[in-house]
Scaffold this active site. Structure first.
Site, mmCIF file in Angstrom:
data_model
loop_
_atom_site.group_PDB
_atom_site.id
_atom_site.type_symbol
_atom_site.label_atom_id
_atom_site.label_comp_id
_atom_site.label_asym_id
_atom_site.label_seq_id
_atom_site.Cartn_x
_atom_site.Cartn_y
_atom_site.Cartn_z
ATOM 1 N N LYS A 171 -10.220 63.710 -54.328
ATOM 2 C CA LYS A 171 -9.630 62.386 -54.066
ATOM 3 C C LYS A 171 -10.562 61.528 -53.210
ATOM 4 O O LYS A 171 -10.843 60.381 -53.551
ATOM 5 C CB LYS A 171 -8.271 62.517 -53.346
ATOM 6 C CG LYS A 171 -7.234 63.315 -54.109
ATOM 7 C CD LYS A 171 -5.891 63.326 -53.400
ATOM 8 C CE LYS A 171 -5.878 64.076 -52.093
ATOM 9 N NZ LYS A 171 -5.966 65.541 -52.206
ATOM 10 N N ARG A 178 2.460 61.990 -50.364
ATOM 11 C CA ARG A 178 2.412 63.442 -50.526
ATOM 12 C C ARG A 178 3.815 64.031 -50.659
ATOM 13 O O ARG A 178 3.955 65.249 -50.820
ATOM 14 C CB ARG A 178 1.730 64.077 -49.316
ATOM 15 C CG ARG A 178 0.227 64.337 -49.511
ATOM 16 C CD ARG A 178 -0.321 64.963 -48.238
ATOM 17 N NE ARG A 178 -1.517 65.726 -48.419
ATOM 18 C CZ ARG A 178 -2.749 65.233 -48.354
ATOM 19 N NH1 ARG A 178 -2.953 63.958 -48.170
ATOM 20 N NH2 ARG A 178 -3.792 66.025 -48.502
ATOM 21 N N ARG A 194 -16.905 73.557 -48.720
ATOM 22 C CA ARG A 194 -16.936 72.442 -47.770
ATOM 23 C C ARG A 194 -16.779 72.949 -46.337
ATOM 24 O O ARG A 194 -17.433 72.452 -45.424
ATOM 25 C CB ARG A 194 -15.826 71.431 -48.088
ATOM 26 C CG ARG A 194 -15.849 70.247 -47.111
ATOM 27 C CD ARG A 194 -14.915 69.137 -47.520
ATOM 28 N NE ARG A 194 -13.517 69.528 -47.353
ATOM 29 C CZ ARG A 194 -12.489 68.775 -47.728
ATOM 30 N NH1 ARG A 194 -12.702 67.604 -48.315
ATOM 31 N NH2 ARG A 194 -11.259 69.181 -47.539
ATOM 32 N N ARG A 239 -14.191 71.407 -40.593
ATOM 33 C CA ARG A 239 -12.773 71.010 -40.591
ATOM 34 C C ARG A 239 -11.890 72.205 -40.292
ATOM 35 O O ARG A 239 -12.068 73.277 -40.874
ATOM 36 C CB ARG A 239 -12.407 70.385 -41.948
ATOM 37 C CG ARG A 239 -12.568 68.885 -41.934
ATOM 38 C CD ARG A 239 -12.279 68.262 -43.274
ATOM 39 N NE ARG A 239 -10.948 68.505 -43.789
ATOM 40 C CZ ARG A 239 -10.413 67.827 -44.793
ATOM 41 N NH1 ARG A 239 -11.108 66.842 -45.363
ATOM 42 N NH2 ARG A 239 -9.209 68.099 -45.221
ATOM 43 N N ARG A 277 -2.121 75.164 -47.563
ATOM 44 C CA ARG A 277 -2.148 73.793 -48.102
ATOM 45 C C ARG A 277 -1.770 73.789 -49.581
ATOM 46 O O ARG A 277 -1.079 72.890 -50.052
ATOM 47 C CB ARG A 277 -3.544 73.186 -47.913
ATOM 48 C CG ARG A 277 -3.826 72.834 -46.464
ATOM 49 C CD ARG A 277 -5.299 72.703 -46.185
ATOM 50 N NE ARG A 277 -5.905 71.537 -46.812
ATOM 51 C CZ ARG A 277 -7.218 71.373 -46.911
ATOM 52 N NH1 ARG A 277 -8.049 72.295 -46.475
ATOM 53 N NH2 ARG A 277 -7.687 70.279 -47.462
HETATM 54 P P1 B4P Z 1 -12.505 65.921 -51.322
HETATM 55 O O1 B4P Z 1 -12.692 64.761 -52.219
HETATM 56 O O2 B4P Z 1 -13.068 65.785 -49.960
HETATM 57 O O3 B4P Z 1 -10.996 66.428 -51.137
HETATM 58 P P2 B4P Z 1 -9.675 65.575 -50.977
HETATM 59 O O4 B4P Z 1 -8.861 65.909 -52.184
HETATM 60 O O5 B4P Z 1 -9.972 64.140 -50.733
HETATM 61 O O6 B4P Z 1 -9.043 65.980 -49.564
HETATM 62 P P3 B4P Z 1 -7.918 66.927 -49.001
HETATM 63 O O7 B4P Z 1 -6.684 66.925 -49.859
HETATM 64 O O8 B4P Z 1 -8.595 68.219 -48.744
HETATM 65 O O9 B4P Z 1 -7.523 66.418 -47.554
HETATM 66 P P4 B4P Z 1 -6.912 65.117 -46.848
HETATM 67 O O10 B4P Z 1 -8.020 64.596 -46.030
HETATM 68 O O11 B4P Z 1 -6.249 64.158 -47.774
HETATM 69 O O12 B4P Z 1 -13.174 67.134 -52.079
HETATM 70 C C1 B4P Z 1 -13.254 68.449 -51.533
HETATM 71 C C2 B4P Z 1 -14.624 69.077 -51.739
HETATM 72 O O13 B4P Z 1 -14.929 69.225 -53.116
HETATM 73 C C3 B4P Z 1 -15.760 68.241 -51.157
HETATM 74 O O14 B4P Z 1 -16.607 69.088 -50.431
HETATM 75 C C4 B4P Z 1 -16.487 67.669 -52.353
HETATM 76 O O15 B4P Z 1 -17.879 67.536 -52.150
HETATM 77 C C5 B4P Z 1 -16.222 68.693 -53.422
HETATM 78 N N1 B4P Z 1 -16.120 68.111 -54.748
HETATM 79 C C6 B4P Z 1 -15.508 66.940 -55.081
HETATM 80 N N2 B4P Z 1 -15.613 66.716 -56.408
HETATM 81 C C7 B4P Z 1 -16.307 67.783 -56.937
HETATM 82 C C8 B4P Z 1 -16.735 68.151 -58.263
HETATM 83 N N3 B4P Z 1 -16.499 67.382 -59.318
HETATM 84 N N4 B4P Z 1 -17.391 69.321 -58.417
HETATM 85 C C9 B4P Z 1 -17.659 70.120 -57.342
HETATM 86 N N5 B4P Z 1 -17.296 69.820 -56.064
HETATM 87 C C10 B4P Z 1 -16.639 68.675 -55.869
HETATM 88 O O16 B4P Z 1 -5.737 65.713 -45.900
HETATM 89 C C11 B4P Z 1 -5.951 66.649 -44.867
HETATM 90 C C12 B4P Z 1 -4.635 66.983 -44.115
HETATM 91 O O17 B4P Z 1 -4.091 65.797 -43.447
HETATM 92 C C13 B4P Z 1 -3.440 67.468 -44.966
HETATM 93 O O18 B4P Z 1 -3.495 68.857 -45.235
HETATM 94 C C14 B4P Z 1 -2.223 67.076 -44.051
HETATM 95 O O19 B4P Z 1 -2.029 68.000 -43.021
HETATM 96 C C15 B4P Z 1 -2.649 65.768 -43.431
HETATM 97 N N6 B4P Z 1 -2.163 64.587 -44.218
HETATM 98 C C16 B4P Z 1 -2.984 63.694 -44.871
HETATM 99 N N7 B4P Z 1 -2.235 62.772 -45.510
HETATM 100 C C17 B4P Z 1 -0.922 63.084 -45.267
HETATM 101 C C18 B4P Z 1 0.327 62.524 -45.678
HETATM 102 N N8 B4P Z 1 0.377 61.460 -46.485
HETATM 103 N N9 B4P Z 1 1.481 63.085 -45.249
HETATM 104 C C19 B4P Z 1 1.451 64.154 -44.432
HETATM 105 N N10 B4P Z 1 0.310 64.752 -44.005
HETATM 106 C C20 B4P Z 1 -0.879 64.237 -44.429
#
Ligand code: B4P
Length: 189
Positions: free
Chosen positions: A14, A89, A128, A134, A145
């Site tokens: 995302k 979420r 990551r 993190r 998660r």
């Molecule tokens: P990212 O792109 O970084 O992952 P994400 O889905 O954005 O983030 P995530 O769900 O983990 O956490 P968030 O910050 O929202 O990709 C992950 C990895 O994969 C990276 O290293 C990237 O390089 C790699 N990658 C990406 N695409 C790739 C591909 N095509 N091939 C290979 N590798 C690839 O949330 C963190 C925490 O905050 C939650 O657990 C919760 O506690 C809290 N939180 C956030 N929003 C909330 C909400 N609305 N309500 C309640 N709690 C919330």
């Protein structure tokens, strides 16, 4: 306004894809995860409250997240549209997002949902974790998660399908391949 929800499991890409989307379509971007991590870094009261919840892999309470979201949204001026990354979420957050946008004369244009196999999510987050530092990118918290995602967040798939907004995107492949698929979906909105 072109308001896009980017949706998917933890580590589905995302944050990664939001960076590409915001540049191509000149959109503003709200990442609730980034907002919370910035508060933790500052050591604010909010940050102190959230730090423990995040490192346990749980969700921050809905009422608090909804207030944070509305404040962030209102901070944008003359916006072309916003990418909502990490929000909603829960069903309560999705309903609140609809209300927030309706009150401001706009709506969700589409939901870009990154569909990635669970084994791949785990592998990406472990990788990551080796560089990010993190607190939630370790095997134990990743499992929690995913559990939270399957129980509290995945019901949003049906919610947005019922609203006719769901655009499922094959989220396996290179970042560029995935971005091209997302552009086709956004251009069709
Ligand atoms: P990212 O792109 O970084 O992952 P994400 O889905 O954005 O983030 P995530 O769900 O983990 O956490 P968030 O910050 O929202 O990709 C992950 C990895 O994969 C990276 O290293 C990237 O390089 C790699 N990658 C990406 N695409 C790739 C591909 N095509 N091939 C290979 N590798 C690839 O949330 C963190 C925490 O905050 C939650 O657990 C919760 O506690 C809290 N939180 C956030 N929003 C909330 C909400 N609305 N309500 C309640 N709690 C919330």
């Amino acid at each position: 306004m072109l308001n896009i929800v980017i949706f998917g499991g933890p580590g589905s890409g995302k944050g990664t894809q939001s960076e590409f989307i915001k540049k191509k379509y000149s959109l503003d971007h709200i990442s609730t995860g980034d907002v919370l991590r910035a508060e933790i870094k500052k050591g604010s009261e909010l940050g102190q409250m959230c730090s423990d919840i995040i490192s346990k892999g749980q969700l921050i309470p809905d009422d608090l997240m909804i207030k944070i979201l509305a404040k962030q949204f209102d901070s944008f001026e003359n916006s072309n549209g916003v990418i909502f990354d990490g929000f909603p979420r829960t069903i309560a957050q999705a309903t609140a997002l609809n209300d927030i946008l309706i009150e401001r004369g706009t709506k969700v244009a589409g939901v870009v949902a990154l569909e990635v196999e669970e084994q791949e999510l785990i592998a990406r987050l472990i990788k990551r974790g080796q560089i990010s530092g993190r607190s939630d990118d370790n095997e134990e918290t990743i499992a929690k998660r995913l559990h939270v995602y399957n129980n509290q967040t995945s019901p949003l798939i049906e919610f947005y399908k019922n609203e006719g907004l769901y655009k499922g995107i094959e989220g396996m492949g290179t970042m560029e391949e995935i971005f091209n698929r997302i552009c086709v979906a956004i251009d069709s909105l």
